[in-house]
Design an enzyme around this catalytic site. Structure first.
Site, PDB file in Angstrom:
ATOM      1  N   ASN C 124       0.038   0.372   9.920  1.00  0.00           N
ATOM      2  CA  ASN C 124      -0.799  -0.845   9.953  1.00  0.00           C
ATOM      3  C   ASN C 124      -0.756  -1.652   8.666  1.00  0.00           C
ATOM      4  O   ASN C 124      -0.803  -1.096   7.582  1.00  0.00           O
ATOM      5  CB  ASN C 124      -2.267  -0.483  10.199  1.00  0.00           C
ATOM      6  CG  ASN C 124      -2.529  -0.085  11.644  1.00  0.00           C
ATOM      7  OD1 ASN C 124      -1.605  -0.059  12.456  1.00  0.00           O
ATOM      8  ND2 ASN C 124      -3.771   0.263  11.949  1.00  0.00           N
ATOM      9  N   MET C 125      -0.711  -2.964   8.824  1.00  0.00           N
ATOM     10  CA  MET C 125      -0.916  -3.930   7.729  1.00  0.00           C
ATOM     11  C   MET C 125      -1.756  -3.375   6.597  1.00  0.00           C
ATOM     12  O   MET C 125      -1.369  -3.282   5.458  1.00  0.00           O
ATOM     13  CB  MET C 125      -1.714  -5.143   8.248  1.00  0.00           C
ATOM     14  CG  MET C 125      -0.953  -6.113   9.063  1.00  0.00           C
ATOM     15  SD  MET C 125       0.054  -7.136   8.002  1.00  0.00           S
ATOM     16  CE  MET C 125       0.917  -8.060   9.258  1.00  0.00           C
ATOM     17  N   LYS C 126      -2.972  -3.064   6.984  1.00  0.00           N
ATOM     18  CA  LYS C 126      -4.037  -2.654   6.072  1.00  0.00           C
ATOM     19  C   LYS C 126      -3.648  -1.487   5.165  1.00  0.00           C
ATOM     20  O   LYS C 126      -3.972  -1.461   3.985  1.00  0.00           O
ATOM     21  CB  LYS C 126      -5.241  -2.278   6.943  1.00  0.00           C
ATOM     22  CG  LYS C 126      -6.400  -1.633   6.266  1.00  0.00           C
ATOM     23  CD  LYS C 126      -7.624  -1.641   7.200  1.00  0.00           C
ATOM     24  CE  LYS C 126      -8.093  -0.217   7.483  1.00  0.00           C
ATOM     25  NZ  LYS C 126      -9.244  -0.134   8.372  1.00  0.00           N
ATOM     26  N   GLY C 127      -2.876  -0.543   5.746  1.00  0.00           N
ATOM     27  CA  GLY C 127      -2.383   0.554   4.930  1.00  0.00           C
ATOM     28  C   GLY C 127      -3.402   1.626   4.629  1.00  0.00           C
ATOM     29  O   GLY C 127      -4.317   1.866   5.414  1.00  0.00           O
TER      30      GLY C 127
END
Ligand code: B12
Ligand code: B12
Ligand SMILES: Cc1ncc(COP(=O)(O)O)c(C=O)c1O
Ligand SMILES: Cc1ncc(COP(=O)(O)O)c(C=O)c1O
Lengths: 242, 520, 242, 520
Positions: C124-127
């Site tokens: 995910n983007m967020k990481g």
């Protein structure tokens, strides 16, 4: 169920939890070192569940693994000293009937050890966990010599006071100081020629009856000992052998 | 220790929950599902497996076919009973085995079918009532220790090892034992059969497994002089069936959430809404306490951030349960201590949340879940986090207390893990037993401000959901950041519209008996 | 400091803490069984510091002991995948420069495993822990197939979508289910003839790079993995070998 | 979280403590001891060993002989300096080695002796003042984290392993490191010399060992950017000497109790009373915080029962310290979390006691000792008891927090034990940082009632002691159930009456400087 092996959640799985420190900074290689170490100890299915630096140059690990080792219960020859089923009155009665005189007991915390709570728990009137201490028994004459008693003083006291049973306590065990002191005491009694006529009992949180017999003692009592267990042992020994 | 709570906000939240659930109820009233119908069969005693190890209820349903099913399975079983005079369970088996052709019952009048089943419905409900009475009697004779009730899980995958573990746990102080299901069971559209020994991360929920555990726990209950409760899981594709089985085997609790399957297992929402309703009617009648799954919001997302969602979900779950006729005393709303151990004053935040739920749902047997997300392989640290959780629970008077395991991040619990965990809870709850009673929260303090904020934000969330509609809100990702389409997900094919002559005799009986008074 | 041995309070003391359950009621003999068991595992100075019944037929023990075992650090061949020192931009630049096209990545939590938090943390983007996930990289095209993905579906997806790197996650490890699923995946890719052109990466809390290579994977990432560590590995592999 | 305390009782208790200590002060004023005189020598720089490894101060005293000693050792050293022009430390060594005959100084006039020493006294005090200033500077530059200050012990017996352990502990969050002494050191009437590697259950307190640890901790302090404090033990037969060494080596704290040696080591009471006074004068001037030993009452007897004795002893220790000129800010009164883990609401009892001390001794840096007596080989349980202790400490704002070890009942701490223990304290204190501030105690609740009762009983105890006299009370077994005769116990032979011309230049200097202002 014999032989027995550690139980995690399934009979025979051999699961054991270990933790230890390695003198290494943490890295994946340190995790692997931990894994290999435990594997080399003979464990299988080694899982390093935690590994992290706890200071520079030191890492801490938590590991779960299976051991293939088991023990044969039948081969364990531990005579339990601690199951006797005798009340204080019965013990007194036994001494009266079979020994015919009061038994003289000297207790001390030997060497530089000042931890008297344990030996006091055995000797003092008040006793331990609702179990009366030896001083309360009618057929025992108890001398509590206290703490930091040198083995020389204790041996001398035993000789001069016709002591039947010596109760020696050691709570500090760091660097084997307990073993040293216990050994010194038994050697001294031997040298003084009074070892044979004295019941020699060791006690302390790390003591076991097995260890005591290895040290040449007549008995050893460990953590959680109740006074009556010691009383029963003394009474029974003197009624049987002497 | 009381929070000063704005009661008007609470009342408004409850009103919003009603508004949210109302339209869903309308859907529920006009639909049924395969699992609801299979549950009806099971209540009539249908059991066992046929060819390919397929359960009789599933096979029978297949034979009845989707067109006829729209009238409800009872219609056809009733017809068979009227025609043949056999027992309903024999009808089911005969249908399953193809020995009976459902088409031959098309002409049996509805009224005859209903009449033929009436005594069997009474018998089935009588059996459940008897189980319930049996529980009451045992609880009176073997009283539990006061709450928080210590609850542990067993999850070896093998029902016999689970049994050993459950008995050991009871001896070590457990008051409730839950058998965790094997991974994936919630996604299979039938209930496996018989005693099972091969599960992953849990043990299959089967009626025989229920029986084995109930017997073992009854046994140890007698020995210990206190009743030990048994728990399993309903949420999933077979909620109503498991509710039926649990009623028959005198389970005491069931995991049963109105949205869990949707959000966390991608089960179709219509399926779940219909299923949860009938399963909760059964739970209500059988005296089973449900456990809702708000804790799941916290295992994937941040506890501080998700706190309002937890509270909002509790209001919704409560409303769904009330509509299924459950009394407050059986609605075990969920919460969890998933606060970040690195957060300064995190304990105060958890305390605020737990106390808030305690005061808002004063009659509910709240279920408090342990730390899981922030547990690591450091079992020593984990044991401490569990201790703070235990403290929160005893301070806020939670009812159902799931004991945290120091090995949470490592494996499903070992026997000793459970013993250590119970020792943890017993120690902390004893040494701080009346701490909660002995203190007051400072007005305007950290705890109070936190509780206020959570309540206010939950209200806002409920308002948004009420405006948008529950199904649409879920579709939009309002809960747990998960988006589910109303007609997507597993099990949608098992949802069907009730025909005009649809009939579920148990639903009728329970509804007309005025469930909450029956169950009260 | 080589070879290394556990450290209690003195270099070389080999101290290890163990705990386990034996399927026995507690007695002094059970304590002794625990002691012998640990001694049989090869430990010395075995001290049973706790032993007690935890249920009828089961006793729990805490033991401290010394191990004579040590490991040779020099012999530990762990190539650390996780130290790379590259930023997201540098990784993207590397792919642009050395691969010349976007890399196509598919991730999934395979089998019946529904624990997506770990693989999501990577993708995910967020990481994770402030480290951006692979979706955020300009030079990766990421497909997150979610949870409970059968190995067949994953293999088919990889084939049909010209996937360069497969990221398979397993969090449930009970009864070796992770190993089974990982193995099934790699065998299937082999059978499908796409194993060679796909970078195959395993991950999960119990994974290590060593275990992954034993399973025939190109790499394995365990607890605490950061997305950038995985990104750097993928980028480097493709810039070197292909 | 404030207890409502009857301030009149507190004032009365303080008045009684004064009445108790007053007669002892009179005794102290007219007596000195061997250790006091050896401390004077050490302050003048006497150090090293002579024949048989006997320390120079001891040998010098022997040579001076008891008759001359009644005038104080300074008299003779001063005479030597006046006569020879050498340094005081040279005098001591020369005396020790028999190179100088004290009889030859008999004729040196008192005034000459005093005058000759004056610059050396100033020098010695200057050296200590410089150490104190150095501490102040470092603390300003390398500020500590806020209290509770996490304090751990090292006790391997080997100063070099201890150093490794201390540095590791500092890195893991320790703010204070104490080196535990070898068993028995408190009973030897001299201070060993040099770096030592062979102690049992602890490491010898020697000046060189002090130096080694101070250097290592200064080093790590710089590295971590926060000052790490060093502690050792004074109480015993050499209290004043250790106080002198600690002043010179910039230790930050010393265990120093006015009665510990008497009760728990069978040291003669007159010896201890005189010794503690001078050692505390030195501690006061050198900015060293003392730690008193009330925790010891609880390791042998029941914590609930002994609570009033702890409080009474705190009042007495405070009064002794004030009379030695110590400011409140350096009087680290002791208490311990030794409550029985099996006692229902035991945590509330411990909280009451800790908060009581906190409010009564508001300016004191209270020292809070961890669970020891109820710790067993079950390290998992032990870790939890430590957590509840940590919680009590942060809730009641204790200052000096000794971290409990999960292996307390097993061995002196391993390196990892300390790390786990610090992690425990850091976690609990972070997650519940402001809990104490966020709550109020219910009037008439368990905590408040307990605190009231402890205070009332402490008052009654002080009243009995005041009536009987302190020495007579100790003889009668009033404290810790131990009876000690005023002229019994170890070290009595080292107590002597001051002659009319007795002179202790340091005592004079510190007293006339108005210690508390000097030290303020
Ligand atoms: C209380 C205590 C003290 C008190 C002792 C007061 C007193 N008058 O006894 C004080 C505060 C003075 C003290 C001081 C020290 N202590 Co200390 N202390 C303890 C503590 C907390 C409890 C011990 C205790 O009382 N247990 C309760 C009794 C009832 O149990 P027990 O001794 O095991 O006795 C039972 C059995 O073992 C048996 N038993 C014992 N003796 C005998 C003898 C016979 C003949 C028989 C039949 C049975 C028997 O029966 C008893 C009843 O069941 C332990 C930690 C712990 N929780 O165990 C540390 C501990 C024992 N102390 C320790 C140390 C190192 C010290 C010091 C050396 C520290 C220092 N450098 O300052 C000092 C020095 C004292 C000295 N010179 O010996 C270490 C020992 C480490 C080791 N394994 O070597 C321990 C383990 C703490 C630690 N982890 O560091 N201590
Ligand atoms: C959250 C959680 C859940 C959530 C999952 C929600 C979700 N969407 O993921 C829910 C509540 C649904 C759940 C359910 C179950 N769970 Co669960 N769960 C956990 C929990 C608490 C945390 C896992 C987690 O999120 N960790 C955080 C992430 C970030 O860490 P991670 O997964 O290790 O990932 C990191 C690395 O491993 C790596 N990584 C992981 N995968 C990959 C892949 C690649 C390619 C790479 C490069 C890296 C990588 O990178 C990540 C970031 O660093 C753990 C316990 C724990 N504290 O670990 C139990 C745990 C994993 N669960 C467990 C079990 C048994 C279950 C159930 C089977 C229980 C049941 N019967 O109901 C169910 C079934 C689910 C199923 N079908 O799989 C067990 C597994 C036991 C075992 N060892 O086999 C655990 C350990 C708990 C326990 N002790 O029993 N669970
Ligand atoms: C309400 C609820 N139902 C069911 C489950 C378990 O479901 P599954 O068997 O799908 O893992 C959970 C798990 O946390 C739950 O919270
Ligand atoms: C005040 C005080 N001084 C000294 C000591 C240590 O003394 P010893 O070296 O005699 O064990 C303690 C131990 O607890 C103490 O509390």
């Amino acid at each position: 169920m014999n032989p027995v092996r550690p139980y995690g959640d399934t009979l025979g799985d051999g699961k054991v939890q270990l933790s230890f420190t390695l003198p290494l900074d943490w890295s994946e290689a340190a995790d692997e070192a931990a894994r290999q170490l435990v594997a080399k100890m003979g464990f299988t299915e080694v899982a390093v569940s935690e590994g992290r630096s706890i200071a520079s140059g030191f890492s801490f690990f938590v590991v779960y693994a299976s051991t293939p080792v088991s023990v044969d219960l039948a081969a364990i020859a531990v005579t339990s000293l601690r199951t006797h089923g005798l009340s204080m009155d019965e013990i007194d009665a036994l001494v009266r009937a079979r020994v015919g005189r009061k038994l003289r007991i000297a207790g001390a915390c030997i060497g530089t050890d000042a931890h008297t709570v344990g030996i006091d728990a055995i000797l003092n009137m008040k006793g331990y966990k609702g179990d009366y201490g030896l001083e309360r028994y009618k057929e025992f004459v108890v001398f509590n010599l206290g703490s930091q008693v040198s083995v020389e003083d204790l041996a001398r006291f035993a000789k001069e006071n016709a002591i039947d049973a010596i109760l020696a306590s050691q709570v500090v065990t760091q660097k084997g100081s307990d073993i040293q002191n216990f050994t010194a005491l038994s050697e001294l009694l031997e040298a003084d020629g009074i070892r044979d006529r004295t019941l020699l009992i060791a006690g302390g949180p790390r003591m076991t009856n097995l260890l005591a017999s290895e040290l040449g003692y007549d008995a050893g009592f460990g953590r959680g000992t109740l006074p009556s267990e010691v009383a029963a042992f003394i009474a029974q020994r003197f009624s049987e052998h002497r | 220790m009381e929070l000063r709570i704005d009661r008007a906000i609470v009342a408004e939240a409850r009103r919003l929950a009603q508004a949210i659930v109302e339209p869903v109820s309308a859907f529920i009233a006009t639909h049924s599902t395969h699992s609801v119908e299979r549950a009806v069969l099971r209540l009539f005693g249908a059991d066992g497996v046929g060819s390919d190890e397929a359960p009789v209820p599933n096979l029978a349903l297949e034979r009845i076919g989707s067109v006829r099913l729209a009238s409800g399975v009872a219609r056809w079983i009733g017809a068979g009973v009227a025609e043949t005079g056999g027992a309903p369970s024999d009808m089911a088996r005969a249908l399953a085995e193809g020995r009976l052709d459902v088409a031959s019952f098309d002409n049996v009048p509805e009224r005859a079918a209903r009449a033929a089943l009436a005594p069997h419905v009474a018998l089935a409900l009588g059996r459940i009532a008897a189980r319930r009475e049996e529980r009451r009697e045992r609880l009176a004779r073997l009283p539990q220790s006061p709450p928080p009730l210590l609850y542990v899980i067993v999850a070896s995958g093998n029902i016999y090892e689970d049994r050993t573990a459950a008995v050991a746990a009871a001896e070590a102080g457990a008051q409730i034992v839950a058998v965790i299901r094997s991974t994936g069971q919630s996604l299979i559209d039938f209930v496996p059969f018989g005693a099972t020994t091969e599960g992953f991360g849990g043990t299959y929920a089967t009626q025989e497994n229920f029986r084995i555990m109930r017997a073992a726990l009854d046994d140890v209950s007698e020995r210990l002089g206190r009743y030990v409760m048994l728990t399993n899981y309903a949420s999933g594709l077979c909620m109503p069936e498991i509710a039926a089985m649990a009623a028959l085997e005198r389970l005491d609790m069931l995991l049963n959430d109105s949205m869990y399957g949707v959000l966390f297992r991608d089960i179709n929402m219509k399926r779940t809404f219909v299923d949860q309703h009938f399963s909760r009617m059964l739970n209500g009648f059988s005296g089973i306490i449900i456990n809702t799954g708000e804790d799941n919001y916290l295992t994937t997302a941040d506890a501080v951030e998700q706190a309002p969602a937890v509270l909002a979900s509790q209001f919704i779950n409560e409303e769904f349960a009330l509509r299924a006729g459950m009394p407050q005393a059986q609605i075990g709303l969920g919460d969890a201590y998933e606060i970040d151990p690195d957060l300064e004053d995190g304990f105060l935040f958890a305390l605020a949340q737990a106390q808030l739920a305690r005061q808002i749902f004063a009659a509910a047997p709240l279920k408090y879940m342990p730390p899981t997300k922030h547990m690591t392989g450091d079992i020593f640290k984990g044991h401490l986090i569990d201790a703070m959780f235990n403290l929160t629970s005893v301070m806020t008077g939670q009812t159902i207390h799931l004991c945290g395991m120091l090995t949470e991040a490592i494996h499903t619990p070992f026997l000793a893990d459970r013993a250590l965990s119970l020792e943890n809870a017993r120690y902390v709850m004893r040494t701080a037993r009346h701490l909660g009673d002995d203190i007051e929260l400072k007005p305007g303090g950290i705890v109070e401000r936190r509780a206020e904020r959570v309540l206010r934000e939950a209200l806002a969330l409920l308002r948004r959901v009420a405006e948008m509609g529950l199904m649409e809100s879920i579709a939009a990702g309002t809960f747990a950041d998960v988006k589910r389409a109303p007609d997507g997900g597993r099990g949608f094919e098992g949802v069907f519209a009730r025909a005009a002559d649809y009939w579920n005799p148990f639903e009728d009986a329970l509804a007309s008996a005025g469930l909450s008074s029956v169950a009260g």
